[in-house]
Design a protein around this motif. Structure first.
Motif, PDB file in Angstrom:
ATOM      1  N   GLU A 271      25.168  66.460  31.658  1.00 24.10           N
ATOM      2  CA  GLU A 271      25.273  65.464  33.027  1.00 24.10           C
ATOM      3  C   GLU A 271      25.726  64.756  32.976  1.00 24.10           C
ATOM      4  O   GLU A 271      25.498  63.698  34.112  1.00 24.10           O
ATOM      5  N   LYS A 272      27.069  64.929  32.458  1.00 27.06           N
ATOM      6  CA  LYS A 272      28.566  63.564  33.143  1.00 27.06           C
ATOM      7  C   LYS A 272      28.606  64.656  34.821  1.00 27.06           C
ATOM      8  O   LYS A 272      28.867  63.579  35.192  1.00 27.06           O
ATOM      9  N   LEU A 273      28.280  66.007  34.478  1.00 31.99           N
ATOM     10  CA  LEU A 273      28.949  66.721  35.463  1.00 31.99           C
ATOM     11  C   LEU A 273      27.730  66.440  37.474  1.00 31.99           C
ATOM     12  O   LEU A 273      28.505  66.190  37.790  1.00 31.99           O
ATOM     13  N   LEU A 274      26.572  66.127  36.364  1.00 26.30           N
ATOM     14  CA  LEU A 274      25.532  67.038  37.468  1.00 26.30           C
ATOM     15  C   LEU A 274      25.169  64.650  38.029  1.00 26.30           C
ATOM     16  O   LEU A 274      25.380  64.871  39.081  1.00 26.30           O
ATOM     17  N   ILE A 275      25.626  63.969  37.197  1.00 23.42           N
ATOM     18  CA  ILE A 275      25.991  62.333  37.464  1.00 23.42           C
ATOM     19  C   ILE A 275      27.389  61.999  38.340  1.00 23.42           C
ATOM     20  O   ILE A 275      26.446  61.995  39.461  1.00 23.42           O
ATOM     21  N   GLU A 276      27.220  62.795  38.213  1.00 21.85           N
ATOM     22  CA  GLU A 276      29.300  62.585  38.620  1.00 21.85           C
ATOM     23  C   GLU A 276      29.061  63.409  40.801  1.00 21.85           C
ATOM     24  O   GLU A 276      29.328  62.533  41.307  1.00 21.85           O
ATOM     25  N   GLU A 281      18.193  62.329  38.609  1.00 22.75           N
ATOM     26  CA  GLU A 281      17.511  61.335  39.079  1.00 22.75           C
ATOM     27  C   GLU A 281      17.931  59.624  38.280  1.00 22.75           C
ATOM     28  O   GLU A 281      17.495  58.946  38.767  1.00 22.75           O
ATOM     29  N   THR A 282      18.413  60.343  37.067  1.00 22.11           N
ATOM     30  CA  THR A 282      18.418  59.502  35.530  1.00 22.11           C
ATOM     31  C   THR A 282      18.825  60.303  34.679  1.00 22.11           C
ATOM     32  O   THR A 282      20.198  61.325  35.583  1.00 22.11           O
ATOM     33  N   ASP A 283      19.994  59.334  33.911  1.00 23.25           N
ATOM     34  CA  ASP A 283      20.872  59.503  33.327  1.00 23.25           C
ATOM     35  C   ASP A 283      20.855  60.423  32.343  1.00 23.25           C
ATOM     36  O   ASP A 283      21.525  61.364  31.449  1.00 23.25           O
ATOM     37  N   ASN A 284      19.818  60.507  31.531  1.00 23.92           N
ATOM     38  CA  ASN A 284      19.074  61.501  30.658  1.00 23.92           C
ATOM     39  C   ASN A 284      18.492  62.661  31.586  1.00 23.92           C
ATOM     40  O   ASN A 284      17.669  63.121  32.787  1.00 23.92           O
ATOM     41  N   LEU A 285      18.826  64.146  31.418  1.00 22.12           N
ATOM     42  CA  LEU A 285      18.855  65.453  31.838  1.00 22.12           C
ATOM     43  C   LEU A 285      17.698  66.170  31.726  1.00 22.12           C
ATOM     44  O   LEU A 285      17.144  66.307  32.413  1.00 22.12           O
ATOM     45  N   TYR A 286      17.126  65.280  30.743  1.00 23.50           N
ATOM     46  CA  TYR A 286      15.416  66.595  30.033  1.00 23.50           C
ATOM     47  C   TYR A 286      14.584  64.537  30.154  1.00 23.50           C
ATOM     48  O   TYR A 286      13.228  65.371  29.755  1.00 23.50           O
ATOM     49  N   ASP A 287      14.922  64.137  31.234  1.00 20.37           N
ATOM     50  CA  ASP A 287      13.754  62.973  31.609  1.00 20.37           C
ATOM     51  C   ASP A 287      12.941  63.780  33.062  1.00 20.37           C
ATOM     52  O   ASP A 287      13.218  64.883  33.495  1.00 20.37           O
ATOM     53  N   VAL A 288      11.639  63.533  33.570  1.00 20.80           N
ATOM     54  CA  VAL A 288      10.489  64.636  33.502  1.00 20.80           C
ATOM     55  C   VAL A 288      11.189  64.190  35.134  1.00 20.80           C
ATOM     56  O   VAL A 288      10.740  65.493  35.569  1.00 20.80           O
TER      57      VAL A 288
END
Length: 915
Positions: A271-276, A281-288
């Motif tokens: 999640e950290k790498l993807l946000i960087e 789209e959101t901070d939670n990887l498993y959000d819709v």
């Protein structure tokens, strides 16, 4: 013990059944002198005679003895081959819709001619299904000599065949082709706009060659026709870069199911790498909102950490090419589904092709169950007999060999590690090579075959390597694998289709050595010399012990092992087989019982030392049975889910056929219009409710949106007698009046064609969208098992509801189009069958995405029967466009040949598209 005793006295049920068929064989043999006395003309006239007998009320069983005797004699005169009695038994089994299990070298290709001819005289068509295009073409030409001589027509279906050629082939008495070609043509036919564009006719009887390979191995994945979607190259590359960076403790692998998933810590770090990198789209990887990212992350993990180059695929000409796990063949043009192939392309740094959307699909199980009579033949089917009965209702009948089997099957040799095993293999091969005994080595991957090749180089043993890298030389290498001193390393010999003859193959030697020699006495003498050399060499090979089949590993399936063993000892020839195993083999490492490892490691096996025991062989067989049972569960699950879709597929395809066959579809359109009006009114004005409870804003909005009307609802509401039924009647009167005015001046025939075209086009569109929805549902429904619910039951329930919604949306959409459209007719110019766009044809796993899909040539495009009604003009075919000159117009070039301009496209899709 009692069962064994009874079997020894009375024989098995299979033995008793085969023995009972001997009475029919005796009738055939009794007719042989009578048939032999016929002249060529009289023998050829038997076909006309049989057809007359069938018209008079005789059954195929009634004419079977005489028909089989006729085929046997015709084969002697045309092919120079006479059917053995056991081949007659095999032919009877095929005619009865059962599976004929015959050892390798027993002549299954010739056996098929008996049942094929008998069923073809009816004129309803017989399909002979093969595992690859080479065998389809070879058998159609080879056995076609016999059929044509007897007055029957023969066709063959191969890739890149035009529509007229396909229809002509399907119209033949006998049609050869692969399972993929037959299945894809069925799907394509049900995407066409009129009956006269369809190439297949009503199914009658099919014989499936290598039936276990086609109906078992390949049946894990359905056939899919798809079209391209948006390009996501940057996303694949970005995620691939992230996945390649992650350490092993961020994910967990399950090699049994080839699945991989992130750990809790791994998820947080990812999640950290993807946000960087701005991918979430959101901070939670498993959000819709991040569903697509999760999907691509899963596929990238599989591609990078589960799939191995030179085992699961190779890179050739800057493309990722799948390797068939059962045959070791390259599967050119086939692609994994759900973005997996794109993930592998990103991993290897080659060009990434776009993903595809499903437009039509069917499993082999449901395709072949459409045949009223289905039969099969193979050398190995007994281990899967229960599955053949459960799925296809086909019995497996073991046919005895013409001559007793003399092959010796030795105990497996077991080593501590791969290095010791391969050293022992290389030594054994050298020893056999020194005495001139030919050796066929079976490996499970390209990597292993090349590793063994290195060992043999050190031993100084000359050898041939047959794997996906050398696919083009396959037939030649296999044909000569029985020559004196030959050493052939082959990746998975299943379904190779070429017989290994001791001393070599006469036909292949003639083809290779006398290719440029003209017909005449000199060539005849050369042929005779080759035949004498092969005969002498055959005798030397027999004295050396026949073909030695050596396997470097056990396959997951016992059938594949048996197929490899079956290459040796054909037609009573001597032979030898032995399997070499070690603790590092995938089968034992992944599926073997823990006790196997502990006992072996505690036995203090010395380096280079081998052991063999019945206990060990039993443990290995147990591991294979576990894998077979698991694979059966996968196939059964595929069928269960496709059965749900199959019921819906039948409704859609039957509706399409009804639309195409109807002289007019006005009644269907009117019913759809009335159902739509009813649905709109019921939605806003429920039965039994009061006017003040009605949602008039929604009613006005829906009527304007769908029906393009603005009725005086306010006036209607002021009436004391207003009811939902009255509103519905008035709306129906308005839409009917509007449609009558619209078509008043139109030609009835043209209007019918317009209605048909709209119905079919929208039906196909909504069916395609529905398939995409079902794909998504199938991928998430398994999560409901955590709520103690049966996923298949949940899928059935939801799929039914989605299907109902699709039909409602379809009726509404068609009604809206017809009410809103302005009719401007364009007469189509259709001098020949149109070509469909080059759809992508695929063969992929809907549950895991682990198999393949095929980028094949499409057929049949749909020219619009109406102008602006379709929304867009017809696109010009080929890269040249419609206004490009054709410099090759004065040349005679096949439409399916490569374009002379060098574009790599077919002529019909390039300069040949210029009109």
């Amino acid at each position: 013990m009692i069962n064994s005793l009874l079997k020894s006295v009375f024989g098995s049920s299979n033995d008793r059944y085969v023995k009972s068929l001997g009475k029919i064989v005796n009738q055939i043999n009794d007719l042989e002198p009578q048939i032999q006395a016929l002249s060529d003309e009289e023998l050829q006239a038997q076909t006309v005679k049989f057809r007359a007998m069938l018209e008079e009320g005789k059954t195929l069983d009634d004419i079977l003895p005489e028909a089989f005797a006729t085929v046997r004699e015709a084969s002697v005169r045309v092919l120079g081959m006479r059917h053995f009695d056991v081949q007659m038994i095999g032919g009877i089994v095929l005619h009865r819709g059962e599976i004929s299990e015959m050892r390798t070298g027993e002549g299954k290709t010739l056996v098929a001619t008996l049942a094929v001819y008998l069923n073809a005289v009816e004129g309803k068509g017989v399909h002979v299904v093969t595992v690859n295009d080479y065998l389809a073409s070879r058998d159609a030409e080879w056995m076609g000599q016999l059929y044509r001589w007897m007055g029957l027509t023969v066709g063959v279906i191969v890739p890149n065949l035009g529509e007229y050629e396909r229809r002509e082939a399907y119209g033949s008495d006998i049609t050869y082709g692969t399972n993929n070609e037959f299945g894809f043509d069925y799907l394509r036919d049900n995407m066409k706009q009129s009956r006269d564009q369809m190439v297949q006719r009503t199914f009658n009887f099919a014989i499936v060659d290598e039936v276990d390979s086609i109906l078992i191995d390949e049946a894990r994945t359905p056939l899919i026709i798809s079209g391209p979607t948006e390009d996501k190259t940057d996303l694949y590359v970005s995620i691939d870069a992230i996945v390649k960076e992650i350490p092993e403790d961020w994910y967990e692998k399950d090699e049994k199911s080839k699945n991989i998933g992130l750990t809790e810590d791994g998820t947080e770090e990812i999640e950290k790498l993807l946000i960087e990198r701005g991918l979430l789209e959101t901070d939670n990887l498993y959000d819709v909102e991040n569903t697509q990212i999760v999907h691509h992350m899963d596929q990238a993990l599989k591609a990078v950490h589960m799939f191995k180059r030179d085992t699961d695929y190779i890179v050739k000409d800057d493309k990722v090419v799948i390797i068939d796990e059962f045959t070791g063949r390259m599967m050119d043009g086939r692609r994994w589904s759900n973005g997996l192939h794109q993930a592998v392309e990103a991993k290897e740094g080659v060009k990434i092709e776009p993903e595809n959307q499903t437009m039509a699909s069917i499993t082999f199980q449901n395709y072949f169950r459409m045949y009223p009579k289905l039969a099969g033949m193979t050398g190995t089917a007994a281990t899967e007999a229960s599955e053949f009965w459960d799925i296809y209702k086909m019995n497996v009948v073991e046919i005895p060999t013409n001559k007793p089997v003399q092959r010796i099957d030795e105990e497996d040799e077991f080593y501590k590690n791969t290095q010791d095993k391969f050293a022992a293999i290389a030594k054994a091969i050298r020893e056999k090579n020194e005495i001139g005994q030919p050796v066929l080595v079976g490996t499970v991957s390209i990597e292993k075959s090349e590793l063994l090749a290195e060992f043999l180089k050190k031993e100084g043993v000359a050898h041939e390597v047959l794997n996906a890298r050398f696919h083009e030389r396959e037939a030649h290498i296999v044909a000569q694998a029985g020559r004196l001193g030959a050493v052939t390393i082959a990746t998975n010999m299943a379904g190779r289709g070429t017989d290994i003859q001791l001393g070599g193959n006469v036909e292949f030697r003639i083809e290779a050595e006398l290719a440029g020699m003209p017909e005449g006495p000199e060539r005849d003498a050369a042929i005779q010399k080759i035949e004498e050399e092969v005969g002498a060499e055959r005798q030397k090979v027999k004295e050396a012990g026949g073909l030695f089949v050596l396997a470097t590993e056990r396959h997951e399936s016992r059938r594949i092992d048996n197929q490899l063993r079956g290459r040796s000892g054909r037609q009573g020839d001597p032979g030898l087989s032995r399997f070499y195993l070690c603790l590092e083999d995938d089968l034992l490492r992944i599926f073997g019982p823990d006790t196997l490892f502990s006992r072996m490691m505690n036995s203090n096996l010395e380096d280079g030392e081998a052991i063999g025991s019945k206990w060990l062989s039993k443990a290995i067989e147990t591991a294979q049975k576990k894998v077979e049972a698991r694979n059966y569960d996968i196939r059964k699950q595929v069928v269960e889910y496709d059965d749900v879709m199959n019921d819906q597929r039948k409704v859609i395809y039957e509706q399409r056929a009804e639309i195409m066959d109807s002289e007019t579809v006005g009644d269907v359109v009117v019913d759809m219009r009335h159902d739509t009006v009813n649905s709109i009114v019921m939605q806003s004005c429920p039965p039994g409710s009061y006017p003040e409870q009605w949602n008039m804003d929604l009613l006005k909005e829906r009527v304007a949106e769908v029906l393009d009307l603005q009725p005086p609802f306010d006036e209607w509401l002021e009436e004391d007698t207003v009811e939902p039924e009255i509103i519905e009647e008035r709306l129906l009167a308005m839409v009917d009046e509007r449609m009558e005015a619209k078509i008043a001046n139109a030609d009835p025939d043209i209007w019918t064609r317009v209605e048909k075209s709209i119905l079919l086009e929208r039906l196909d569109h909504f069916w395609k969208e529905h398939l995409a929805t079902l794909d998504a549902l199938r991928q998430v429904v398994f999560l409901r098992a955590h709520a103690q619910k049966q996923p298949i039951n949940e899928y059935k329930q939801e799929a039914f509801g989605l299907f109902e919604q699709m039909l409602d949306s379809l009726r509404e959409d068609i009604t809206s189009i017809l009410l809103k459209s302005e009719l401007r007719i364009q007469q189509p110019v259709q001098e020949e069958l149109p070509d469909l766009p080059d759809f992508l044809t695929g063969h992929i796993d809907p549950l895991t995405g682990l198999d393949n899909s095929n980028d094949g040539d499409g057929s049949a495009s749909q020219a619009s029967l109406f102008g602006s009604l379709a929304g867009s003009p017809r696109a010009a075919a080929g890269p040249g466009g419609s206004n490009r000159e054709n410099p090759y117009a004065d040349q005679v070039i096949s439409r399916n040949a490569p374009c002379p301009c060098g574009s790599g496209n077919k002529y019909k899709h390039c300069h040949g598209a210029v009109a």
